[in-house]
Design an enzyme around this catalytic site. Structure first.
Site, short mmCIF file in Angstrom:
data_model
loop_
_atom_site.label_atom_id
_atom_site.label_comp_id
_atom_site.label_asym_id
_atom_site.label_seq_id
_atom_site.Cartn_x
_atom_site.Cartn_y
_atom_site.Cartn_z
N ARG A 1 -9.89 0.28 8.44
CA ARG A 1 -9.58 -0.98 8.94
C ARG A 1 -10.70 -1.89 9.44
O ARG A 1 -10.38 -3.23 9.75
CB ARG A 1 -8.51 -0.86 9.59
CG ARG A 1 -7.12 -1.37 8.92
CD ARG A 1 -6.05 -0.99 10.13
NE ARG A 1 -5.01 -1.84 9.94
CZ ARG A 1 -3.86 -1.34 9.34
NH1 ARG A 1 -3.83 -0.23 8.59
NH2 ARG A 1 -2.83 -1.93 9.27
N ARG B 1 -0.46 -9.39 13.40
CA ARG B 1 -1.03 -8.01 12.31
C ARG B 1 -1.95 -8.86 11.49
O ARG B 1 -2.88 -8.51 10.87
CB ARG B 1 -0.09 -7.45 11.91
CG ARG B 1 0.49 -6.23 12.74
CD ARG B 1 1.86 -5.73 12.42
NE ARG B 1 2.00 -5.08 11.32
CZ ARG B 1 3.02 -4.87 10.52
NH1 ARG B 1 4.08 -5.07 11.19
NH2 ARG B 1 2.90 -4.08 9.23
N LYS C 1 0.78 -1.31 -0.02
CA LYS C 1 0.01 -0.06 -0.06
C LYS C 1 1.02 1.30 -0.09
O LYS C 1 0.74 2.25 -0.78
CB LYS C 1 -1.01 -0.01 1.11
CG LYS C 1 -1.82 -1.18 1.22
CD LYS C 1 -2.83 -1.14 2.45
CE LYS C 1 -1.98 -1.25 3.77
NZ LYS C 1 -1.36 -2.24 4.33
N ARG D 1 11.01 -0.95 11.20
CA ARG D 1 9.80 -0.42 12.09
C ARG D 1 9.61 -1.34 13.50
O ARG D 1 9.83 -2.63 13.27
CB ARG D 1 8.33 -0.92 11.24
CG ARG D 1 7.91 0.77 10.65
CD ARG D 1 6.69 0.54 9.68
NE ARG D 1 5.76 -0.19 10.11
CZ ARG D 1 4.68 -0.40 9.47
NH1 ARG D 1 4.38 0.16 8.04
NH2 ARG D 1 3.65 -1.06 9.96
N ARG E 1 11.80 -5.31 5.24
CA ARG E 1 11.44 -3.83 4.80
C ARG E 1 12.63 -2.88 5.66
O ARG E 1 12.67 -3.03 6.74
CB ARG E 1 9.96 -3.41 5.21
CG ARG E 1 9.78 -1.98 5.08
CD ARG E 1 8.34 -1.64 5.13
NE ARG E 1 7.66 -2.30 6.24
CZ ARG E 1 6.21 -2.25 6.30
NH1 ARG E 1 5.56 -1.81 5.35
NH2 ARG E 1 5.81 -2.84 7.36
P1 AP5 Z 1 4.65 -1.68 1.82
O1 AP5 Z 1 4.49 -0.94 0.64
O2 AP5 Z 1 5.41 -0.97 3.10
O3 AP5 Z 1 3.46 -2.33 2.48
P2 AP5 Z 1 2.21 -1.65 3.04
O4 AP5 Z 1 1.12 -2.47 2.54
O5 AP5 Z 1 2.27 -0.30 3.23
O6 AP5 Z 1 2.47 -2.36 4.69
P3 AP5 Z 1 2.22 -2.18 5.97
O7 AP5 Z 1 3.11 -3.00 6.87
O8 AP5 Z 1 2.78 -0.65 6.19
O9 AP5 Z 1 0.70 -2.27 6.32
P4 AP5 Z 1 0.07 -2.15 7.52
O10 AP5 Z 1 -1.41 -2.09 7.35
O11 AP5 Z 1 0.33 -3.39 8.40
O12 AP5 Z 1 0.73 -0.97 8.50
P5 AP5 Z 1 0.32 0.30 9.17
O13 AP5 Z 1 1.44 1.36 9.07
O14 AP5 Z 1 -1.02 0.86 8.03
O15 AP5 Z 1 5.56 -2.71 1.40
C1 AP5 Z 1 6.06 -3.71 2.22
C2 AP5 Z 1 7.46 -4.32 1.97
O16 AP5 Z 1 7.13 -5.06 0.66
C3 AP5 Z 1 8.57 -3.30 1.41
O17 AP5 Z 1 9.83 -3.70 1.98
C4 AP5 Z 1 8.40 -3.08 -0.03
O18 AP5 Z 1 9.69 -2.52 -0.50
C5 AP5 Z 1 8.18 -4.43 -0.44
N1 AP5 Z 1 7.29 -4.59 -1.41
C6 AP5 Z 1 6.17 -3.84 -2.01
N2 AP5 Z 1 5.51 -3.98 -3.18
C7 AP5 Z 1 6.57 -4.99 -3.54
C8 AP5 Z 1 6.24 -6.08 -4.72
N3 AP5 Z 1 5.04 -5.75 -5.75
N4 AP5 Z 1 7.10 -6.89 -5.01
C9 AP5 Z 1 8.02 -7.12 -3.71
N5 AP5 Z 1 8.23 -6.54 -2.88
C10 AP5 Z 1 7.44 -5.51 -2.59
O19 AP5 Z 1 -0.45 0.24 10.36
C11 AP5 Z 1 0.53 -0.20 11.66
C12 AP5 Z 1 -0.35 -0.26 12.69
O20 AP5 Z 1 -0.73 1.02 13.18
C13 AP5 Z 1 -1.46 -1.44 12.80
O21 AP5 Z 1 -0.77 -2.57 13.13
C14 AP5 Z 1 -2.41 -0.76 13.81
O22 AP5 Z 1 -1.94 -1.07 15.12
C15 AP5 Z 1 -2.20 0.69 13.63
N6 AP5 Z 1 -3.25 1.26 12.54
C16 AP5 Z 1 -2.74 1.83 11.36
N7 AP5 Z 1 -4.09 2.36 10.77
C17 AP5 Z 1 -5.16 1.79 11.56
C18 AP5 Z 1 -6.55 1.96 11.64
N8 AP5 Z 1 -7.27 2.59 10.55
N9 AP5 Z 1 -7.10 1.69 12.54
C19 AP5 Z 1 -6.53 0.92 13.76
N10 AP5 Z 1 -5.24 0.92 13.97
C20 AP5 Z 1 -4.49 1.47 12.78
MG MG Z 2 2.43 0.99 4.89
#
Ligand code: AP5
Ligand code: MG
Length: 210
Positions: free
Chosen positions: A90, A168, A15, A157, A129
């Site tokens: 989410r 997660r 994402k 992270r 990552r």
């Molecule tokens: P990346 O692009 O970083 O993936 P992402 O989908 O952004 O993954 P996140 O881990 O950020 O998602 P998340 O939803 O768990 O975390 P968030 O910060 O939202 O890519 C991942 C890796 O893969 C990278 O190394 C990249 O280089 C590689 N990659 C990408 N595309 C690729 C491809 N095509 N091929 C190969 N490799 C590739 O949330 C974190 C925490 O915050 C949650 O657990 C929760 O506690 C809280 N939180 C956030 N939002 C909410 C909400 N709305 N409600 C409640 N709690 C929330």
């Molecule tokens: Mg992200």
């Protein structure tokens, strides 16, 4: 036309990576609730300290907290032409609240793009990552190795350990996956195979968005 987009997918689905490309192409901001929460943690605010407990355990931060952050963010001027939601909504409650917030502004979600990646591939993506604390760029030590970065600027992270990722992922299946059905019922979802090369995924997203 406004470009109000939800980018949907499991942890590590790509994402954040794809949101940057969409931002550059369409000149609309990325709204990442994860980034907003991590910033609050870095600033040691009350909100940040509260959120950290949930994030470290791979659980969701309460809806009321996150909904408030998003409502505030949407009031800012840069969201007028559109936005890319990354990591929000989410839960179905968050999706319903987002619809209400937008309705008050006479706006709506136009499209939901879902990136599908198998659970088996997620752990490797997440543990490899690294993010640049200087530029915010997202890398992967194998799939997208950093270039022109000082290794000292590359950080991992706190929630990117194997143990937390597994939590997660179960949180995602239990609480977040139903959000996709919510949007499918509104006929807004386009699904993309998120295991393809990054450039190919970007191409498909652009063709969906037009
Ligand atoms: P990346 O692009 O970083 O993936 P992402 O989908 O952004 O993954 P996140 O881990 O950020 O998602 P998340 O939803 O768990 O975390 P968030 O910060 O939202 O890519 C991942 C890796 O893969 C990278 O190394 C990249 O280089 C590689 N990659 C990408 N595309 C690729 C491809 N095509 N091929 C190969 N490799 C590739 O949330 C974190 C925490 O915050 C949650 O657990 C929760 O506690 C809280 N939180 C956030 N939002 C909410 C909400 N709305 N409600 C409640 N709690 C929330
Ligand atoms: Mg992200």
């Amino acid at each position: 036309m406004e470009m109000n987009i939800v980018l949907f997918g499991a942890p590590g689905a790509g994402k954040g990576t794809q949101a940057k490309f969409i931002m550059d192409q369409y000149e609309i901001p990325q709204i990442s609730t994860g980034d907003i929460l991590r910033q609050a943690i870095a600033n040691k605010t009350t909100l940040g300290l509260e959120a950290k407990k949930f994030m470290d355990e791979g659980k969701l931060v309460p809806d009321s907290v996150v909904n408030g952050l998003v409502a505030e963010r949407l009031e800012q001027a840069d969201c007028k032409k559109g936005f890319i939601m990354d990591g929000f909504p989410r839960t179905v409650v968050q999706a319903e609240e987002l619809d209400k917030i937008l309705e008050k502004l006479n706006r709506k979600i136009e499209k939901v793009i879902a990136l599908n990646v198998k659970d088996e591939d997620i752990v490797e993506r997440i543990t490899g990552r690294r993010t640049s604390k200087k530029t915010g760029k997202i890398y992967h030590m194998t799939f997208n190795p950093p270039v022109d970065e000082d290794p000292a600027d590359l950080v991992q992270r706190a929630d990117d350990t194997k143990e937390v990722v597994e939590k997660r992922l179960s949180t995602y299946h239990e609480q977040t996956a139903p959000v996709l059905d919510y949007y499918k019922a509104q006929n807004k979802v386009s699904e993309i195979d998120g295991s393809q090369q990054m450039e190919e995924i970007t191409k498909q997203i652009f063709s969906i968005l037009g």
